[in-house]
Scaffold this motif. Structure first.
Motif, PDB file in Angstrom:
ATOM      1  N   ILE A   5       0.857  -1.179   0.000  1.00 23.62           N
ATOM      2  CA  ILE A   5       0.000   0.000   0.000  1.00 23.62           C
ATOM      3  C   ILE A   5       0.897   1.235   0.000  1.00 23.62           C
ATOM      4  O   ILE A   5       1.680   1.433   0.931  1.00 23.62           O
ATOM      5  CB  ILE A   5      -0.932   0.035   1.225  1.00 23.62           C
ATOM      6  CG1 ILE A   5      -1.836  -1.198   1.239  1.00 23.62           C
ATOM      7  CG2 ILE A   5      -1.773   1.311   1.220  1.00 23.62           C
ATOM      8  CD1 ILE A   5      -2.714  -1.295   2.469  1.00 23.62           C
ATOM      9  N   ALA A   6       0.800   2.025  -1.054  1.00 25.30           N
ATOM     10  CA  ALA A   6       1.588   3.266  -1.160  1.00 25.30           C
ATOM     11  C   ALA A   6       0.702   4.437  -0.771  1.00 25.30           C
ATOM     12  O   ALA A   6      -0.282   4.734  -1.443  1.00 25.30           O
ATOM     13  CB  ALA A   6       2.122   3.441  -2.575  1.00 25.30           C
ATOM     14  N   ILE A  70      -1.461  -1.188  -4.183  1.00 24.22           N
ATOM     15  CA  ILE A  70      -2.533  -0.199  -4.077  1.00 24.22           C
ATOM     16  C   ILE A  70      -1.895   1.161  -3.852  1.00 24.22           C
ATOM     17  O   ILE A  70      -1.162   1.350  -2.875  1.00 24.22           O
ATOM     18  CB  ILE A  70      -3.484  -0.518  -2.905  1.00 24.22           C
ATOM     19  CG1 ILE A  70      -4.066  -1.921  -3.048  1.00 24.22           C
ATOM     20  CG2 ILE A  70      -4.604   0.523  -2.824  1.00 24.22           C
ATOM     21  CD1 ILE A  70      -4.777  -2.416  -1.791  1.00 24.22           C
ATOM     22  N   THR A  71      -2.138   2.112  -4.752  1.00 25.86           N
ATOM     23  CA  THR A  71      -1.541   3.439  -4.603  1.00 25.86           C
ATOM     24  C   THR A  71      -2.623   4.432  -4.193  1.00 25.86           C
ATOM     25  O   THR A  71      -3.610   4.619  -4.900  1.00 25.86           O
ATOM     26  CB  THR A  71      -0.870   3.895  -5.906  1.00 25.86           C
ATOM     27  OG1 THR A  71      -1.825   3.910  -6.969  1.00 25.86           O
ATOM     28  CG2 THR A  71       0.275   2.968  -6.289  1.00 25.86           C
ATOM     29  N   ALA A  72      -2.417   5.057  -3.032  1.00 27.00           N
ATOM     30  CA  ALA A  72      -3.407   6.001  -2.498  1.00 27.00           C
ATOM     31  C   ALA A  72      -2.705   7.221  -1.919  1.00 27.00           C
ATOM     32  O   ALA A  72      -3.077   7.726  -0.866  1.00 27.00           O
ATOM     33  CB  ALA A  72      -4.254   5.319  -1.429  1.00 27.00           C
ATOM     34  N   LEU A  78       1.591  10.651  -9.203  1.00 30.17           N
ATOM     35  CA  LEU A  78       2.497   9.760  -8.477  1.00 30.17           C
ATOM     36  C   LEU A  78       1.902   8.364  -8.382  1.00 30.17           C
ATOM     37  O   LEU A  78       2.626   7.360  -8.527  1.00 30.17           O
ATOM     38  CB  LEU A  78       2.767  10.327  -7.083  1.00 30.17           C
ATOM     39  CG  LEU A  78       3.728   9.528  -6.190  1.00 30.17           C
ATOM     40  CD1 LEU A  78       5.102   9.412  -6.852  1.00 30.17           C
ATOM     41  CD2 LEU A  78       3.853  10.194  -4.815  1.00 30.17           C
ATOM     42  N   ASN A  79       0.593   8.280  -8.175  1.00 22.92           N
ATOM     43  CA  ASN A  79      -0.065   6.976  -8.125  1.00 22.92           C
ATOM     44  C   ASN A  79       0.079   6.237  -9.449  1.00 22.92           C
ATOM     45  O   ASN A  79       0.372   5.036  -9.484  1.00 22.92           O
ATOM     46  CB  ASN A  79      -1.551   7.150  -7.794  1.00 22.92           C
ATOM     47  CG  ASN A  79      -1.778   7.650  -6.380  1.00 22.92           C
ATOM     48  OD1 ASN A  79      -0.926   7.502  -5.509  1.00 22.92           O
ATOM     49  ND2 ASN A  79      -2.933   8.250  -6.145  1.00 22.92           N
ATOM     50  N   ILE A  96      -3.838  -1.192  -8.311  1.00 23.42           N
ATOM     51  CA  ILE A  96      -5.033  -0.366  -8.106  1.00 23.42           C
ATOM     52  C   ILE A  96      -4.573   1.051  -7.806  1.00 23.42           C
ATOM     53  O   ILE A  96      -3.721   1.262  -6.941  1.00 23.42           O
ATOM     54  CB  ILE A  96      -5.880  -0.889  -6.933  1.00 23.42           C
ATOM     55  CG1 ILE A  96      -6.358  -2.315  -7.198  1.00 23.42           C
ATOM     56  CG2 ILE A  96      -7.078   0.028  -6.680  1.00 23.42           C
ATOM     57  CD1 ILE A  96      -7.103  -2.942  -6.035  1.00 23.42           C
ATOM     58  N   ALA A  97      -5.118   2.029  -8.528  1.00 24.71           N
ATOM     59  CA  ALA A  97      -4.720   3.428  -8.338  1.00 24.71           C
ATOM     60  C   ALA A  97      -5.930   4.280  -7.967  1.00 24.71           C
ATOM     61  O   ALA A  97      -6.995   4.144  -8.565  1.00 24.71           O
ATOM     62  CB  ALA A  97      -4.066   3.983  -9.601  1.00 24.71           C
ATOM     63  N   ARG A  98      -5.726   5.132  -6.987  1.00 25.33           N
ATOM     64  CA  ARG A  98      -6.754   6.136  -6.677  1.00 25.33           C
ATOM     65  C   ARG A  98      -6.514   7.347  -7.578  1.00 25.33           C
ATOM     66  O   ARG A  98      -5.450   7.960  -7.513  1.00 25.33           O
ATOM     67  CB  ARG A  98      -6.675   6.545  -5.202  1.00 25.33           C
ATOM     68  CG  ARG A  98      -7.747   7.565  -4.828  1.00 25.33           C
ATOM     69  CD  ARG A  98      -7.713   7.908  -3.360  1.00 25.33           C
ATOM     70  NE  ARG A  98      -6.493   8.608  -2.992  1.00 25.33           N
ATOM     71  CZ  ARG A  98      -6.242   9.084  -1.772  1.00 25.33           C
ATOM     72  NH1 ARG A  98      -7.127   8.904  -0.801  1.00 25.33           N
ATOM     73  NH2 ARG A  98      -5.115   9.711  -1.511  1.00 25.33           N
TER      74      ARG A  98
END
Length: 452
Positions: A5-6, A70-72, A78-79, A96-98
């Motif tokens: 998780i980023a 998962i990028t949040a 950046l995501n 998965i990108a927000r």
């Protein structure tokens, strides 16, 4: 599964809580060492400090062995870059990108293909759609849809003058004049999966399963007038406001926005020419009264400050505005807020996390995985939809012969265009869409509801 998780903000923190509780191996990436330290003190997770788009940082986080990223973070770009870099390092990785900026709204599908994204989520857009659905049936505090919209679970509160007050669930059909099922109730902050002898009391929050076509009948039977919303005041001009205003304007609803930042007002006036945009401080009652808050059909408090949203919603309720909706960035003290007249509560973070958790569970269980999942009853229960397939146990067997786990309620079976409220004679057939409510343990796949 091994999940990275980023971004250890609101969404990242909620995902960490949920996914670590489901037994996944988590690694967090964030530039803020204090945020990481706070999280690893509460959960059994690993952490890496640094830029999540850096190959070195991703390598240290174990991206080459990971199953999902998962990028949040707070930056869409950046995501996207993080997902693209990580996928280049591990082509089998799910990402998965927000993505939140309106600029990218039209190109989301193209972005998924271009950046090899498995899923994109936009909390603000999800929030706008949720609020739009609530405005169509103002009598409900919340609406969750299943079976392609054919079945819904709606939340309503038992008022002092409600015909439901002091009535047992056995008599529900005589009161509502349509087929519905109370699948959960919240009383004194605790969730109950009620039986037929459950007596509804003033202040209870009920979660009712109904077919979409019975929602109007339900409201009319309970004495709610389905007033059409014609004018909406939105307090706060952020991204949530932009997405929501777009939807409402298309539906012919008059929209008035009050925002304290002048530059943001000018931008909204440019991109939403059909809306009335007012530069003003929503914390001042004089500003709200000047803009005729008392004559609005609905007031939606969605500034970036939860406390201000609560206060302005309380004020709108005191003026007897027919429909009040409160956006919350944090999920703290939901039990306390549910006892206050702040109307419907909507959480972008919760909507976003539900979408991601559904995807994660589907990854883990390729067969029989959930297709829809919503948290209800202040997060104390889950309403989950599954599709019956050849791997489902007890196919064709009458439900009275099947032993289910405790704290499981089978709320509906959708077979083609037919909606079945299950009884002992009902059974599962391949292709059925089954909705269950659970308030004890995680249900990963349909077979998990059976005992033994």
């Amino acid at each position: 599964m091994k999940i990275i998780i980023a971004g250890d903000g609101k969404v990242g923190s909620m995902l960490t809580s949920q996914l670590s509780g489901e037994g996944h191996d988590l690694t967090l990436i964030d530039n803020n060492p204090e945020a990481l330290e706070s999280t690893i003190e509460r959960y059994d997770v690993m952490s890496v400090e640094g830029n999540c788009a850096s190959m070195e940082v991703l390598r240290n986080a174990g991206v080459e062995e990971a199953d999902l990223l998962i990028t949040a973070t707070g930056e869409d770009e950046l995501n996207l870059l993080c997902c693209m870099t990580a996928h280049g390092m591990n082509p089998k990785l799910h990402t998965i990108a927000r993505i939140r900026k309106p600029d990218y709204a039209e190109s989301t599908y193209a972005l998924q293909k271009l950046f090899a994204l498995s899923l994109t989520v936009n909390p603000e857009r999800q929030t706008a759609r949720e609020i739009d659905r609530l405005l169509r049936y103002p009598g409900f505090l919340r609406r969750e849809k299943f079976a392609n919209g054919m079945v819904e679970i709606v939340e309503l509160k038992v008022a002092a003058d409600s015909p439901l007050k002091d009535q047992a669930l056995y008599d529900l059909s005589n009161i509502t004049h349509c087929q519905v099922l109370v699948c959960a109730a919240v009383r004194d902050g605790k969730v109950v999966i009620p039986s037929g002898d459950f007596v509804m009391r003033e202040g209870d929050r009920l979660f009712v399963t109904a077919s979409a076509k019975n929602l109007t009948i339900l409201l009319q039977s309970l004495g709610y007038v389905k007033q059409k919303i014609r004018s909406v005041m939105i307090l706060g001009g952020g991204r949530n406001c932009y997405y929501l205003s777009q939807l409402l304007i298309k539906e012919g609803i008059d929209v008035k926005i009050i925002e304290s930042d002048l530059e943001r007002c000018e931008h909204l006036a440019e991109v939403l020419p059909s809306a009335v945009v007012v530069h003003g401080d929503v914390s001042h009652s004089a500003v709200l009264e000047r803009e005729n808050i008392q004559n609005m059909d609905a007031v939606i408090s969605m500034t970036g400050i939860d406390e201000l949203n609560v206060i302005t919603s309380l004020y709108a309720d005191s003026l007897h505005v027919p429909k009040v909706i409160t956006k919350l960035g944090r999920a703290d003290n939901l039990d306390l807020l549910s006892k206050m007249p702040v109307g419907s509560i909507v959480s972008p973070k919760e909507l976003c996390c539900n979408s991601i958790v559904t995807y994660v569970r589907a990854m883990k269980n390729q067969v029989g995985a959930a297709v829809t999942m919503h948290s209800i009853a202040d997060g104390q229960a889950e309403a989950i939809e599954f599709i019956v397939d050849s791997s489902t146990r007890h196919l064709g067997q009458q439900l009275r012969e099947i032993h289910f786990k405790k704290n499981i309620l089978l709320t509906s079976i959708t077979r083609g265009r037919n909606i079945i409220f299950p009884n002992g004679d009902s059974s599962f057939e391949i292709g059925d869409r089954v909705v269950i409510v659970s308030n004890g343990g995680t249900i990963q796949q349909l077979n998990d509801i059976f005992a033994g």
